[in-house]
Design an enzyme around this catalytic site. Structure first.
Site, PDB file in Angstrom:
ATOM      1  N   TYR A 158       0.804  -1.222   0.000  1.00  0.00           N
ATOM      2  CA  TYR A 158       0.000   0.000   0.000  1.00  0.00           C
ATOM      3  C   TYR A 158       0.837   1.273   0.000  1.00  0.00           C
ATOM      4  O   TYR A 158       0.287   2.364  -0.152  1.00  0.00           O
ATOM      5  CB  TYR A 158      -0.948   0.003   1.194  1.00  0.00           C
ATOM      6  CG  TYR A 158      -2.108  -0.961   1.060  1.00  0.00           C
ATOM      7  CD1 TYR A 158      -2.386  -1.599  -0.139  1.00  0.00           C
ATOM      8  CD2 TYR A 158      -2.925  -1.234   2.147  1.00  0.00           C
ATOM      9  CE1 TYR A 158      -3.448  -2.471  -0.254  1.00  0.00           C
ATOM     10  CE2 TYR A 158      -3.984  -2.108   2.041  1.00  0.00           C
ATOM     11  CZ  TYR A 158      -4.248  -2.731   0.836  1.00  0.00           C
ATOM     12  OH  TYR A 158      -5.307  -3.596   0.729  1.00  0.00           O
ATOM     13  N   LYS A 212       4.911 -14.339   2.491  1.00  0.00           N
ATOM     14  CA  LYS A 212       5.137 -15.208   1.331  1.00  0.00           C
ATOM     15  C   LYS A 212       6.631 -15.233   1.045  1.00  0.00           C
ATOM     16  O   LYS A 212       7.095 -14.985  -0.069  1.00  0.00           O
ATOM     17  CB  LYS A 212       4.346 -14.725   0.125  1.00  0.00           C
ATOM     18  CG  LYS A 212       2.871 -15.034   0.187  1.00  0.00           C
ATOM     19  CD  LYS A 212       2.575 -16.534   0.237  1.00  0.00           C
ATOM     20  CE  LYS A 212       2.889 -17.234  -1.057  1.00  0.00           C
ATOM     21  NZ  LYS A 212       2.531 -18.685  -1.002  1.00  0.00           N
ATOM     22  N   ASP A 244      -1.154 -18.148   2.390  1.00  0.00           N
ATOM     23  CA  ASP A 244      -2.229 -19.038   1.969  1.00  0.00           C
ATOM     24  C   ASP A 244      -2.550 -20.056   3.058  1.00  0.00           C
ATOM     25  O   ASP A 244      -3.725 -20.352   3.327  1.00  0.00           O
ATOM     26  CB  ASP A 244      -1.876 -19.727   0.648  1.00  0.00           C
ATOM     27  CG  ASP A 244      -0.433 -20.211   0.583  1.00  0.00           C
ATOM     28  OD1 ASP A 244       0.379 -19.818   1.445  1.00  0.00           O
ATOM     29  OD2 ASP A 244      -0.098 -20.965  -0.351  1.00  0.00           O
ATOM     30  N   ASP A 268      -4.658  -6.578   5.663  1.00  0.00           N
ATOM     31  CA  ASP A 268      -5.954  -6.063   5.242  1.00  0.00           C
ATOM     32  C   ASP A 268      -6.861  -7.207   4.812  1.00  0.00           C
ATOM     33  O   ASP A 268      -8.039  -7.273   5.189  1.00  0.00           O
ATOM     34  CB  ASP A 268      -5.741  -5.080   4.092  1.00  0.00           C
ATOM     35  CG  ASP A 268      -6.965  -4.228   3.816  1.00  0.00           C
ATOM     36  OD1 ASP A 268      -7.916  -4.232   4.603  1.00  0.00           O
ATOM     37  OD2 ASP A 268      -6.962  -3.530   2.778  1.00  0.00           O
ATOM     38  N   ASP A 272     -10.229  -9.302   7.294  1.00  0.00           N
ATOM     39  CA  ASP A 272     -11.613  -9.487   6.864  1.00  0.00           C
ATOM     40  C   ASP A 272     -12.006 -10.961   6.944  1.00  0.00           C
ATOM     41  O   ASP A 272     -13.139 -11.288   7.305  1.00  0.00           O
ATOM     42  CB  ASP A 272     -11.806  -8.967   5.442  1.00  0.00           C
ATOM     43  CG  ASP A 272     -12.048  -7.464   5.396  1.00  0.00           C
ATOM     44  OD1 ASP A 272     -11.565  -6.761   6.308  1.00  0.00           O
ATOM     45  OD2 ASP A 272     -12.711  -6.992   4.457  1.00  0.00           O
TER      46      ASP A 272
END
Length: 373
Positions: A158, A212, A244, A268, A272
């Protein structure tokens, strides 16, 4: 929010007037359902202030989509300087509207990049806790999900916000992390773990680094810096997940998680996912914490389709207000709010519909919490 989870090293002190503590709070009322949520949180804050001899010095600061539509920027001139220096903390409602766009097509009313970088609130702290009386799509018992997601807030993918390269045939955004940025958010995560009671499954104080690093060098760097910080906190275990695998385990085996540490973009997304396991986004407050400033907000958006109808769940905003109090060292008022929320759900007075909205609407949640304060 878990009462022992959210202390940090940046807590401010409040001024005292006579026998009362005065708390200077900036309010950003937001867009869509934001003003309704803020009204609910303020009613709860006033109730707890009356119980604990607190004086709330509240000041509105304009910000969000309406401000952008009128002035061309999501904050007014001088607002960022005031937010840095004039307040003990900031309570922010959701901002932004899909139709308010910048020339490059991105949303024009968002404040995340403006506040997080402008105030250097580098740790985005998002508690995930499944309360008694809350139905979710997953079959986990209340208390079995109780972790804090710590998301680096000022770097990562971001950081490319608004400065990506776009041609007719391609687009590129850059993922950048720095040693200083990784170190400070890692220390914040380990400090939070030190103050908690450990993961629900085994009681172990644990930081799980999510990345990752098997694919991208930036994430390998992130992991290496976290590993270099870990020896400073010998009482906290360091654990790892690829992103993942973390997405799977946060649904299938959430009881093993205590504190989850991530890069900006991954945090982010995963927060959720976590929200879906604890009753939805309306259950999740958060804090954005820096060394000199902090602001507190729900993790969800403005839901313009239901704005003004009194349908939204204000729990996220109420818990954000409780977190604000805890950050200022007001532990008992914060616990009073959190306990009122927990009891209202456990007693069945607050019931969430399959949509995530509360039966009886926003006012019913507010009234149930205030009654218990």
């Amino acid at each position: 929010m878990s009462g022992d989870a959210l202390e940090d090293s940046t807590s401010s002190s409040t001024a005292r007037t006579g026998g009362a503590s005065t708390i200077r709070i900036a309010l950003i009322r937001g867009d869509g359902i934001g003003p309704e949520l803020m009204d609910s949180a303020l009613e709860v804050l006033h109730a707890v202030a009356n119980s604990f001899d607190l004086v709330l010095a509240l000041t509105d600061e304009q910000g969000g989509a309406a401000t952008y539509a009128e002035h061309g920027e999501p904050l007014l001139p001088g607002a960022l300087d005031r937010l840095r220096s004039d307040y003990d903390a900031i309570l922010k409602a959701p901002v932004g509207l899909p139709g308010v766009r910048r020339p490059d097509g991105t949303e024009g009313g968002l404040l995340g990049g403006v506040l997080r970088t402008g105030l250097q609130t580098y740790a985005n702290i998002r508690p995930m806790r499944l309360l008694h009386g809350v139905r979710t799509p997953v079959k986990h018992a209340p208390g079995s999900i109780d972790y804090v997601l710590v998301r680096e807030n000022t770097e990562g993918l971001y950081l490319s916000r608004g400065i990506g390269i776009v041609t007719e045939s391609a687009a590129c955004d850059q993922l950048l992390v720095t040693r200083d940025g990784c170190e400070r958010v890692a220390r914040a995560a380990f400090r939070i773990a030190q103050q908690r009671s450990g993961a629900p499954l085994d009681g172990v104080r644990r930081v799980t680094c999510v990345d990752k690093s098997n694919v991208l060098r930036t994430f390998a760097f992130f992991r290496a810096v976290v590993e270099s910080v870990a020896p400073e906190f010998p009482d906290v275990e360091l654990d790892y997940r690829y992103a993942d695998a973390a997405a799977h385990d946060l649904v299938a085996d959430p009881g093993r998680f205590d504190v989850v540490l991530t890069e900006n973009f991954l945090g982010d997304v995963l927060s959720d996912l976590g929200a879906a396991t604890v009753g939805g986004l309306g259950m999740c407050g958060s804090g954005n914490i820096g060394d000199r400033a902090a602001y507190f907000e729900p993790i969800h958006g403005t839901a313009p389709a239901i704005a003004g109808q009194g349908l939204a769940n204000p729990t996220s905003q109420i818990l954000s207000a409780a977190y604000l109090l805890r950050h200022l060292g007001l532990e008992e008022p914060a616990r009073r709010i959190e306990g009122a929320v927990e009891n209202a759900y456990a007693d069945g007075e607050i019931v969430l519909l399959p949509s995530g909205q509360p039966k009886g609407g926003t006012r019913s949640v507010t009234a149930a919490v205030v009654k218990r304060i």
